[in-house]
Design a protein around this motif. Structure first.
Motif, PDB file in Angstrom:
ATOM      1  N   SER A  77       0.823  -1.201   0.000  1.00  0.00           N
ATOM      2  CA  SER A  77       0.000   0.000   0.000  1.00  0.00           C
ATOM      3  C   SER A  77       0.863   1.261   0.000  1.00  0.00           C
ATOM      4  O   SER A  77       0.583   2.226  -0.721  1.00  0.00           O
ATOM      5  N   SER A  78       1.933   1.261   0.798  1.00  0.00           N
ATOM      6  CA  SER A  78       2.848   2.413   0.825  1.00  0.00           C
ATOM      7  C   SER A  78       3.496   2.639  -0.543  1.00  0.00           C
ATOM      8  O   SER A  78       3.640   3.775  -0.992  1.00  0.00           O
ATOM      9  N   PHE A  79       3.858   1.544  -1.196  1.00  0.00           N
ATOM     10  CA  PHE A  79       4.464   1.654  -2.532  1.00  0.00           C
ATOM     11  C   PHE A  79       3.469   2.265  -3.523  1.00  0.00           C
ATOM     12  O   PHE A  79       3.820   3.153  -4.306  1.00  0.00           O
ATOM     13  N   LEU A 104      -5.580   2.277  -1.530  1.00  0.00           N
ATOM     14  CA  LEU A 104      -6.709   2.170  -0.606  1.00  0.00           C
ATOM     15  C   LEU A 104      -7.213   0.739  -0.504  1.00  0.00           C
ATOM     16  O   LEU A 104      -7.453   0.226   0.603  1.00  0.00           O
ATOM     17  N   VAL A 105      -7.372   0.083  -1.648  1.00  0.00           N
ATOM     18  CA  VAL A 105      -7.882  -1.298  -1.664  1.00  0.00           C
ATOM     19  C   VAL A 105      -6.961  -2.211  -0.851  1.00  0.00           C
ATOM     20  O   VAL A 105      -7.419  -3.015  -0.030  1.00  0.00           O
ATOM     21  N   HIS A 183       3.553   6.241   5.365  1.00  0.00           N
ATOM     22  CA  HIS A 183       4.894   5.654   5.457  1.00  0.00           C
ATOM     23  C   HIS A 183       5.349   5.571   6.912  1.00  0.00           C
ATOM     24  O   HIS A 183       5.987   4.588   7.313  1.00  0.00           O
ATOM     25  N   ALA A 184       5.030   6.598   7.712  1.00  0.00           N
ATOM     26  CA  ALA A 184       5.404   6.587   9.130  1.00  0.00           C
ATOM     27  C   ALA A 184       4.711   5.437   9.856  1.00  0.00           C
ATOM     28  O   ALA A 184       5.321   4.726  10.664  1.00  0.00           O
ATOM     29  N   THR A 185       3.424   5.235   9.551  1.00  0.00           N
ATOM     30  CA  THR A 185       2.671   4.140  10.163  1.00  0.00           C
ATOM     31  C   THR A 185       3.236   2.796   9.713  1.00  0.00           C
ATOM     32  O   THR A 185       3.281   1.836  10.495  1.00  0.00           O
TER      33      THR A 185
END
Length: 200
Positions: A77-79, A104-105, A183-185
């Motif tokens: 998801s981050s990517f 999002l998905v 990204h932090a999460t």
């Protein structure tokens, strides 16, 4: 007769090098998030130092499959969200929207897997009162899930603004702020994962 000199138009300022992405508000939030989890990680290490056997044995009772799947979902998801930012910067708005939808998905898979993991835990008698290891595990992972849910709500909000034309190749600080928070999460989960699912 004195000649009138017309000043040449000023060249546009070059973009600053090393610019911090997003806005100041999101970095205040990210800093608070890191401080909160630093406190929680301190609790983890204090508990582990007092109950080493409980932490060594506790890892064996958790579902490493669930932890691994959540890790893959967060990274993917981050990517995708990073790709959304990159394509918008280059002026490819439609592709940016598609990357954000994909992000999002995939992100929505996290709470689904977490729900299945908790159901699996409860079916095997693992709850918050099963011992100090599981108390710390539930507290840390639930806190991370709450932050991830805020991030998912943020993705939905940014996607709505993106669809409405709120971002462009010239102004995309909202999308960048979302990416920075997500990204932090993601980084925090990469610390949580080995603490509970790998280190025995």
């Amino acid at each position: 007769m004195t000649a009138i000199t017309v000043p040449a138009p000023e060249a546009p300022a070059a973009p600053s090098v090393g610019r911090i992405p997003g806005n100041k508000g999101i970095w205040v939030g990210i800093t608070c998030e890191f401080v909160e989890f630093m406190v929680l990680f301190t609790v983890y290490f204090v508990a582990r130092s007092h109950f080493p056997e409980a932490f060594e044995q506790g890892t064996e009772h958790l579902s490493r499959t669930a932890g691994t799947v959540i890790t893959l979902l967060m990274l993917t998801s981050s990517f995708f969200i990073a790709c959304s930012v990159a394509t918008l910067r280059s002026g490819r708005r439609q592709q940016s929207l598609l990357w954000l939808v994909a992000g999002l998905v995939v992100a929505l898979g996290y709470p689904v897997v977490k729900f299945l993991e908790i159901r699996w835990n409860l079916a095997h008698g693992i709850n918050g009162s099963s011992g100090i290891f599981f108390t710390v595990y539930y507290y840390l992972t639930f806190n991370h899930l709450v932050h991830a849910m805020w991030g998912i709500l943020g993705i939905i909000w940014v996607l709505a603004r993106h669809l409405a034309g709120g971002y462009s190749a010239e102004e995309y600080s909202g999308l960048e702020s979302l990416a920075s928070y997500w990204h932090a999460t993601d980084i925090i989960w990469l610390v949580i994962f080995p603490f509970f699912y790998v280190l025995a």
